[in-house]
Motif scaffolding. Sequence first.
Motif: not given
Length: 514
Positions: A142-154
């Motif tokens: 909800d805060i930042h989709m790009g950051v969330a995606e990086q976190v989930m990938n890592a």
Amino acid sequence: MASPKCLTRTSYHHHLHQTNYLSPKVFSISCSIINTKKNSIISSTCRNPKRTRRYEVIANNNSSSTETKHETYEGVEKKKKERRVRILIAGGGIGGLVLALAAKERGFEVMVFEKNLSAIRGEGRYRGPIQLMSSALGVLMDIHMGVAEQVMNAGCVTGDRMNGLVDGVSGDWLAKIDLLAPAIKKGLPVTLVISRTTLQEILLKAVGDHIVFNNSKVVEISQDPHKVVATLDDGRQFEGDILVGADGIWSEVRKKLFGTQEASYSGYTCYSGLVDYVPSYTNSIGYRVFLGRNQYFVASDVGNGKMQWYAFHKEPQIGSGTLEGKKVRLTKLFGSWCSDVTRLIAKTREEMILRRDIYDRDMIYSWGKGRVTLLGDAAHPLQPNLGLGGCLAIEDCHRLIHELESIKKSEYNAIKSIDIASALKRYEQKRMLRTMITHGVTRMASKSLSGYQSFTFLSAFRLPVQVSEFLQMVSSYFMTWLVAGEADMLKKQDQQIEGQKQKVLLQYNRKRYE
């Protein structure tokens, strides 16, 4: 040489003075010429493009309506006075960086002060990889989709495998916790663990180095009706509208707000280790909590061929210094336990084992005063036995920034203290119940483990409940509630963003089964 502004003003008044001796008709024509010339001078001499555009709008308005001109000037003055709210954040840990990211994304001005960024990083030190439950991951999306995606990938997904409580000696399951079904029901990502170093690097890059001040510890705070001031240990001072203490269990901001309060020793010391080892069961088991009398052991797959473990033992506090022969001591304490525990200890190098005494603090039911508030461990430090501290801090950030959006912009040089205090009070009131329950459960878990074998507190009521049945029932409801988190308040985005969110979730879900 006079400035362009002075030249403009002098030329205009010079022409106006010359017309005083002309006839009314000529005077009217001259005024028209003067207005035209004024426009030309302003447009050609003003070096600030934004300022030029504002004056051109006013100067070119030849309407005879005084009211219209007054409204135009009023609009310029309002725009001139309007400014962004500035948030000062003490602490550059997970909570501080997530709040900074949320504030930046929503148009606030933000500054983060951290005493030592390197001290809050690093696997194998006092804190290993961090668990992010579905609730926290949903907030990041909800805060930042790009950051969330990086976190989930890592990250390493553990929520789609068997997780739960087992008997430390026999290794038999006592309670299995379903983290997958609640996440799917709420449309949230599944629980994962991620390297603190990796998570912090992702957040730092997204926030920006220009926003985070390293080697900068907030040691004093002061506020008045117009501002709050943070004083650093090197004497520098920074003014803001709001100050948030995200500086952990030993928070300096909390001390300045409420005075010195001793932290409470939990009764347990914790040994932690990170080991290069891939057990045969990692494909089916995410994490397990092995239970025993006066001690327990937590083991989790953290990805990249590593396992993280924590060994808790009930004993008097020793202090911050490390002890020699930690591996030998652990072998004595857990030597009779099942092979899944003893093997992890045996495969861990001595230098990768650290110990620390576990502390928390009593709940407080007000987290701030005036323009200052707390979040995460600074407000409600938890014992680490459920791995929820980071998740609650991230949820705090989401609720806090949501409440502050109502005062994001102001027409005045100083935002009213009453508006800020009201927003901060709403934030803590809406977070209080969830943090209070979680805080109580983590304390109860530590205390009840000392009587694990007999569960004497149940026998006093003569309840015909088996230990495993009781744990299964309680843990199932509690974890379902935890997984949901702030899901119900996650804002509904427009169709394009919602589509992007669903795409990220779909890719994330596919990755888990590849």
